[in-house]
Design a protein around this motif. Structure first.
Motif, PDB file in Angstrom:
ATOM      1  N   TYR A  45      89.957  39.573  35.615  1.00  0.00           N
ATOM      2  CA  TYR A  45      90.975  38.525  35.770  1.00  0.00           C
ATOM      3  C   TYR A  45      90.490  37.384  36.672  1.00  0.00           C
ATOM      4  CZ  TYR A  45      94.393  41.349  33.283  1.00  0.00           C
ATOM      5  OH  TYR A  45      95.049  42.051  32.314  1.00  0.00           O
ATOM      6  N   PHE A  46      89.669  37.724  37.667  1.00  0.00           N
ATOM      7  CA  PHE A  46      89.103  36.665  38.517  1.00  0.00           C
ATOM      8  C   PHE A  46      88.210  35.732  37.678  1.00  0.00           C
ATOM      9  CE2 PHE A  46      85.437  35.024  40.813  1.00  0.00           C
ATOM     10  CZ  PHE A  46      86.056  34.221  41.772  1.00  0.00           C
ATOM     11  N   HIS A  47      87.358  36.300  36.826  1.00  0.00           N
ATOM     12  CA  HIS A  47      86.470  35.491  35.989  1.00  0.00           C
ATOM     13  C   HIS A  47      87.256  34.647  34.990  1.00  0.00           C
ATOM     14  CE1 HIS A  47      82.521  36.542  37.387  1.00  0.00           C
ATOM     15  NE2 HIS A  47      82.737  37.856  37.248  1.00  0.00           N
ATOM     16  N   LEU A  48      88.349  35.201  34.477  1.00  0.00           N
ATOM     17  CA  LEU A  48      89.193  34.434  33.558  1.00  0.00           C
ATOM     18  C   LEU A  48      89.799  33.219  34.277  1.00  0.00           C
ATOM     19  CD1 LEU A  48      90.527  34.190  30.767  1.00  0.00           C
ATOM     20  CD2 LEU A  48      92.413  35.609  31.644  1.00  0.00           C
ATOM     21  N   ALA A  49      90.309  33.474  35.490  1.00  0.00           N
ATOM     22  CA  ALA A  49      90.904  32.384  36.272  1.00  0.00           C
ATOM     23  C   ALA A  49      89.845  31.340  36.642  1.00  0.00           C
ATOM     24  CB  ALA A  49      91.555  32.939  37.534  1.00  0.00           C
ATOM     25  N   SER A  50      88.656  31.815  37.022  1.00  0.00           N
ATOM     26  CA  SER A  50      87.589  30.880  37.413  1.00  0.00           C
ATOM     27  C   SER A  50      87.152  30.011  36.233  1.00  0.00           C
ATOM     28  CB  SER A  50      86.388  31.633  37.993  1.00  0.00           C
ATOM     29  OG  SER A  50      85.744  32.398  36.994  1.00  0.00           O
ATOM     30  N   GLY A  51      87.210  30.579  35.012  1.00  0.00           N
ATOM     31  CA  GLY A  51      86.861  29.802  33.819  1.00  0.00           C
ATOM     32  C   GLY A  51      87.752  28.577  33.680  1.00  0.00           C
ATOM     33  N   PHE A  52      89.061  28.767  33.884  1.00  0.00           N
ATOM     34  CA  PHE A  52      89.999  27.644  33.791  1.00  0.00           C
ATOM     35  C   PHE A  52      89.822  26.660  34.960  1.00  0.00           C
ATOM     36  CE2 PHE A  52      92.279  30.813  31.141  1.00  0.00           C
ATOM     37  CZ  PHE A  52      92.406  30.034  30.000  1.00  0.00           C
ATOM     38  N   ILE A  53      89.480  27.194  36.114  1.00  0.00           N
ATOM     39  CA  ILE A  53      89.266  26.317  37.282  1.00  0.00           C
ATOM     40  C   ILE A  53      88.020  25.444  37.069  1.00  0.00           C
ATOM     41  CG2 ILE A  53      88.605  26.307  39.728  1.00  0.00           C
ATOM     42  CD1 ILE A  53      90.531  28.736  40.037  1.00  0.00           C
ATOM     43  N   TYR A  54      86.990  26.017  36.422  1.00  0.00           N
ATOM     44  CA  TYR A  54      85.786  25.217  36.115  1.00  0.00           C
ATOM     45  C   TYR A  54      86.119  24.105  35.113  1.00  0.00           C
ATOM     46  CZ  TYR A  54      82.731  28.572  38.483  1.00  0.00           C
ATOM     47  OH  TYR A  54      82.112  29.354  39.415  1.00  0.00           O
ATOM     48  N   ILE A  55      87.034  24.417  34.178  1.00  0.00           N
ATOM     49  CA  ILE A  55      87.472  23.370  33.229  1.00  0.00           C
ATOM     50  C   ILE A  55      88.198  22.262  33.978  1.00  0.00           C
ATOM     51  CG2 ILE A  55      89.063  22.882  31.323  1.00  0.00           C
ATOM     52  CD1 ILE A  55      88.368  25.665  30.208  1.00  0.00           C
ATOM     53  N   LEU A  56      89.034  22.650  34.972  1.00  0.00           N
ATOM     54  CA  LEU A  56      89.722  21.658  35.807  1.00  0.00           C
ATOM     55  C   LEU A  56      88.687  20.794  36.552  1.00  0.00           C
ATOM     56  CD1 LEU A  56      92.245  20.446  37.199  1.00  0.00           C
ATOM     57  CD2 LEU A  56      92.050  22.297  38.896  1.00  0.00           C
ATOM     58  N   SER A  57      87.634  21.443  37.030  1.00  0.00           N
ATOM     59  CA  SER A  57      86.558  20.718  37.736  1.00  0.00           C
ATOM     60  C   SER A  57      85.912  19.680  36.818  1.00  0.00           C
ATOM     61  CB  SER A  57      85.506  21.709  38.236  1.00  0.00           C
ATOM     62  OG  SER A  57      84.393  21.032  38.765  1.00  0.00           O
ATOM     63  N   ALA A  58      85.666  20.047  35.576  1.00  0.00           N
ATOM     64  CA  ALA A  58      85.069  19.119  34.606  1.00  0.00           C
ATOM     65  C   ALA A  58      85.994  17.928  34.353  1.00  0.00           C
ATOM     66  CB  ALA A  58      84.778  19.854  33.299  1.00  0.00           C
ATOM     67  N   ILE A  59      87.317  18.204  34.224  1.00  0.00           N
ATOM     68  CA  ILE A  59      88.286  17.128  33.974  1.00  0.00           C
ATOM     69  C   ILE A  59      88.348  16.164  35.163  1.00  0.00           C
ATOM     70  CG2 ILE A  59      90.748  16.618  33.635  1.00  0.00           C
ATOM     71  CD1 ILE A  59      90.900  19.321  32.097  1.00  0.00           C
ATOM     72  N   LEU A  60      88.341  16.723  36.382  1.00  0.00           N
ATOM     73  CA  LEU A  60      88.373  15.887  37.587  1.00  0.00           C
ATOM     74  C   LEU A  60      87.143  14.981  37.669  1.00  0.00           C
ATOM     75  CD1 LEU A  60      89.655  18.477  40.235  1.00  0.00           C
ATOM     76  CD2 LEU A  60      90.900  16.489  39.364  1.00  0.00           C
ATOM     77  N   ALA A  61      85.995  15.518  37.259  1.00  0.00           N
ATOM     78  CA  ALA A  61      84.755  14.728  37.282  1.00  0.00           C
ATOM     79  C   ALA A  61      84.855  13.537  36.340  1.00  0.00           C
ATOM     80  CB  ALA A  61      83.568  15.607  36.908  1.00  0.00           C
ATOM     81  N   VAL A  62      85.398  13.784  35.143  1.00  0.00           N
ATOM     82  CA  VAL A  62      85.525  12.717  34.143  1.00  0.00           C
ATOM     83  C   VAL A  62      86.469  11.623  34.629  1.00  0.00           C
ATOM     84  CG1 VAL A  62      86.411  12.185  31.843  1.00  0.00           C
ATOM     85  CG2 VAL A  62      84.950  14.178  32.182  1.00  0.00           C
ATOM     86  N   TYR A  63      87.536  12.002  35.340  1.00  0.00           N
ATOM     87  CA  TYR A  63      88.524  11.026  35.796  1.00  0.00           C
ATOM     88  C   TYR A  63      88.177  10.396  37.152  1.00  0.00           C
ATOM     89  CZ  TYR A  63      91.734  11.869  31.959  1.00  0.00           C
ATOM     90  OH  TYR A  63      92.301  11.926  30.711  1.00  0.00           O
ATOM     91  N   GLY A  64      87.009  10.672  37.655  1.00  0.00           N
ATOM     92  CA  GLY A  64      86.538   9.985  38.847  1.00  0.00           C
ATOM     93  C   GLY A  64      86.752  10.691  40.165  1.00  0.00           C
ATOM     94  N   TYR A  65      87.390  11.873  40.136  1.00  0.00           N
ATOM     95  CA  TYR A  65      87.582  12.618  41.389  1.00  0.00           C
ATOM     96  C   TYR A  65      86.369  13.518  41.605  1.00  0.00           C
ATOM     97  CZ  TYR A  65      92.357  10.997  40.712  1.00  0.00           C
ATOM     98  OH  TYR A  65      93.467  10.204  40.524  1.00  0.00           O
ATOM     99  N   ILE A  66      85.222  12.882  41.733  1.00  0.00           N
ATOM    100  CA  ILE A  66      83.951  13.599  41.675  1.00  0.00           C
ATOM    101  C   ILE A  66      83.720  14.490  42.898  1.00  0.00           C
ATOM    102  CG2 ILE A  66      82.653  11.646  42.649  1.00  0.00           C
ATOM    103  CD1 ILE A  66      81.435  14.082  39.935  1.00  0.00           C
ATOM    104  N   LYS A  67      84.149  14.016  44.068  1.00  0.00           N
ATOM    105  CA  LYS A  67      83.937  14.827  45.277  1.00  0.00           C
ATOM    106  C   LYS A  67      84.795  16.086  45.221  1.00  0.00           C
ATOM    107  CE  LYS A  67      83.240  12.737  49.182  1.00  0.00           C
ATOM    108  NZ  LYS A  67      83.460  11.989  50.443  1.00  0.00           N
ATOM    109  N   THR A  68      86.053  15.940  44.839  1.00  0.00           N
ATOM    110  CA  THR A  68      86.958  17.088  44.697  1.00  0.00           C
ATOM    111  C   THR A  68      86.411  18.067  43.662  1.00  0.00           C
ATOM    112  OG1 THR A  68      88.795  15.591  45.119  1.00  0.00           O
ATOM    113  CG2 THR A  68      89.352  17.747  44.243  1.00  0.00           C
ATOM    114  N   SER A  69      85.922  17.525  42.545  1.00  0.00           N
ATOM    115  CA  SER A  69      85.370  18.350  41.469  1.00  0.00           C
ATOM    116  C   SER A  69      84.195  19.193  41.971  1.00  0.00           C
ATOM    117  CB  SER A  69      84.923  17.448  40.320  1.00  0.00           C
ATOM    118  OG  SER A  69      84.197  18.176  39.364  1.00  0.00           O
ATOM    119  N   ARG A  70      83.295  18.583  42.706  1.00  0.00           N
ATOM    120  CA  ARG A  70      82.105  19.313  43.166  1.00  0.00           C
ATOM    121  C   ARG A  70      82.451  20.351  44.224  1.00  0.00           C
ATOM    122  NH1 ARG A  70      78.255  14.523  44.810  1.00  0.00           N
ATOM    123  NH2 ARG A  70      80.275  13.634  45.344  1.00  0.00           N
ATOM    124  N   ILE A  71      83.397  20.017  45.112  1.00  0.00           N
ATOM    125  CA  ILE A  71      83.803  20.988  46.150  1.00  0.00           C
ATOM    126  C   ILE A  71      84.413  22.230  45.495  1.00  0.00           C
ATOM    127  CG2 ILE A  71      85.445  21.377  48.031  1.00  0.00           C
ATOM    128  CD1 ILE A  71      84.966  18.455  48.876  1.00  0.00           C
TER     129      ILE A  71
END
Length: 563
Positions: A45-71
């Motif tokens: 379940y942790f890996h499943l949750a982390s998969g969605f969080i990584y997708i959120l990270s990718a979306i943040l990067a595209v929309y310019g929140y690059i520092k938040t995405s990388r952290i």
């Protein structure tokens, strides 16, 4: 909250963060399936949750929140390896993936501007690895996967994954370095080409400007020698003086880099200051009259005869006065030259100052005006024009003379530029001796003048024939070669840039059958590469254009005395 982390950053970082986030999301979902297979439900379940969080990270990067995405990416990447290693145990060696995490911040953060993030996340990976070992892999759970299963299944996968990730990083860094150094090489080549193009352009401009200037200086010299009326003498002197000032300005602008990298060579001669600067008022008064301002020249009559490079000194004064007139719309401009004190029997301290009642210079800009191509403001440049080279040239010359130009200025009230020079005192007898014209004995000497410009030929012929030289003219290099073959000359004066055959080639051809005849280059260029080519092709020396008659005749005497 996210807006606090939003920051403009390079497209490269956005792209790599986006791709690694999506790749890690896939890896998280694979981890979910694999953990279920190993019956590690909490880890799944942790890996499943982390998969969605990584997708959120990718979306943040595209929309310019690059520092938040990388952290977010790095926190969950390190946390995921730590939790997985805790559940699998030491036998699985999942912690080897920290090797990949240690170097990854160097790829995703700027080491120049985000150094703290590079250090933090690299140290975090190392610290978690140490804690895992210190707690015997019981940081998050006391229950480990069966050791045999971990060793046979997880261990090979962990090693292969680590190897793949590390090799990928090495390939990425190698490609980045190759691309970076390739760009440096390209920029270097571009800079070299630009420098060469600039040199060619300046050399051409030098030649084109010096050709008419040669006529101005040469003809004014000839007119001065032809016994002009008293009312004509002053105008001829002003014409000759203006030509020499323009020539020196041209030399310094074209060869300004030399002034910055090497010491200016001074040519000190016995000088009567009052007499030497008498043309200044005649030169600048018309500009003052057009603007409705007054020009005052105040020269101390007690100044003794001194040893001074008067051409350079006049250049400094002319630049300062020109500047003062340019920035003064009402009031006056004053030049003051006075004896400050006699230092001993051999030296005098000479004070020189140019004052104006112009716009003035703000205190904050009084240092930058000495920089090349800089002016007090963009507005100043738009309204008054200019290259921004005048004051740097002035400072360079005065420094070579052992002093420094100082400034006192107030906005709206005007400026004072002043400097003091320690000069050697010269006797009046030495001054008179320097003024005496040297007599040359060229009777019977033959010279071949090679030049394609008819004005240069006219000026050159008059100067040479006045010194009793027999002059033959050739208008191109090929004609010069044929005339040297068919006739006997004592010296050849060879122009460099000519049609049909240039001066270098003509000299090389002459040297094939005559190695003794002196050949002097008539060069309109001040660049070192021209001097090198002159020596390489077999010429014996050179005389700069515009030609100073005294310099030309002195060079001819030096070489023909040995013939």
């Amino acid at each position: 909250m996210l807006k606090l982390f939003r920051k403009s950053i390079s497209k490269r970082v956005v792209k790599i963060t986006y791709r690694l986030s999506l790749f890690s999301a896939v890896f998280g979902f694979v981890g979910f399936v694999f953990s279920n297979y190993l019956e590690l439900e909490t880890l799944a379940y942790f890996h499943l949750a982390s998969g969605f969080i990584y997708i959120l990270s990718a979306i943040l990067a595209v929309y310019g929140y690059i520092k938040t995405s990388r952290i977010i990416f790095f926190l969950f990447l390190n946390l995921g390896i730590t939790i997985t290693a805790s559940y699998i145990g030491r036998a699985g060696n999942v912690e080897y993936l920290f090797l990949y995490c240690l170097a990854l911040p160097f790829t995703m953060f700027s080491f120049k501007t985000e150094k703290k993030y590079v250090y933090f996340f690299s140290c975090l990976s190392g610290l978690l690895w140490i804690i895992l070992n210190a707690t015997d892999f019981k940081l998050f759970t006391n229950t480990h996967l069966d050791q045999e299963l971990a060793a046979n299944i997880v261990y090979p996968l962990a090693c292969i994954s680590t190897f793949f990730f590390v090799i990928s990083q090495l390939i990425y860094f190698s490609k980045s370095n190759i691309k970076y150094y390739s760009k440096i090489h390209s920029k270097r080549e571009f800079a070299l080409e630009a420098s060469e193009a600039k040199s060619k352009f300046l050399s051409t401009m030098s030649h084109e400007i010096r050709t008419p200037l040669n006529a101005v200086i040469g003809l004014s010299h000839i007119l001065g020698d032809n016994k002009p009326r008293e009312d004509q003498k002053e105008n001829i002197e002003a014409l000759n003086y203006s030509g020499k000032i323009l020539l020196n300005l041209l030399n310094n602008v074209l060869d300004f880099s030399k002034m910055q990298s090497t010491k200016i060579q001074l040519d000190n001669i016995p000088t009567d200051i009052a007499s030497a600067v008498k043309q200044i008022k005649k030169i600048h008064e018309p500009s003052c009259q057009r603007k409705g301002i007054d020009l005052f020249i105040i020269i101390d009559k007690q100044i003794p005869t001194v040893s001074l490079d008067i051409v350079r000194f006049n250049q400094v004064i002319n630049n300062l006065i020109s500047n003062a007139i340019k920035f003064t719309d009402k009031g006056k401009v004053s030049l003051i030259i006075k004896k400050k004190k006699i230092l001993n029997n051999n030296q005098v301290l000479l004070h020189t100052e140019v004052r104006d009642t112009g716009i003035g210079i703000p205190k904050s800009k009084q240092e930058t005006i000495w920089e090349a191509f800089a002016q007090a403001s963009n507005t100043t440049n738009r309204i008054y024009g200019g290259t921004g080279l005048g004051l740097p040239i002035v400072q360079s010359i005065v420094k070579a003379m052992g002093s420094k130009v100082k400034i006192l200025s107030k906005v709206g009230r005007g400026s004072r530029f002043y400097f003091d020079l320690k000069l050697d005192i010269i006797s009046d007898a030495e001054l008179q001796k320097s003024k005496e014209k040297k007599e040359y004995n060229f009777i019977g000497k033959k010279v071949l003048l090679v030049d394609d410009n008819l004005i240069n030929v006219m000026v050159g012929k008059q100067i040479l024939e006045k010194a009793k030289l027999k002059v033959t003219v050739a208008n191109d290099g090929l004609e010069a070669v044929n005339k040297v073959k068919d006739n006997s000359f004592d010296i050849v004066l060879m122009d460099i840039q000519m049609p049909i055959m240039d001066g270098y080639t003509a000299t090389q051809e002459i040297r094939k059958f005559n190695t003794k005849i002196p050949i002097l280059a008539l060069s309109a260029s001040v660049f070192m590469e021209i001097k090198d080519k002159i020596n390489e092709c077999g010429m014996n020396g050179f005389v700069f254009k515009p030609i100073n008659p005294e310099d030309l005749l002195e060079e001819i005497e030096k070489f023909t005395n040995h013939v």
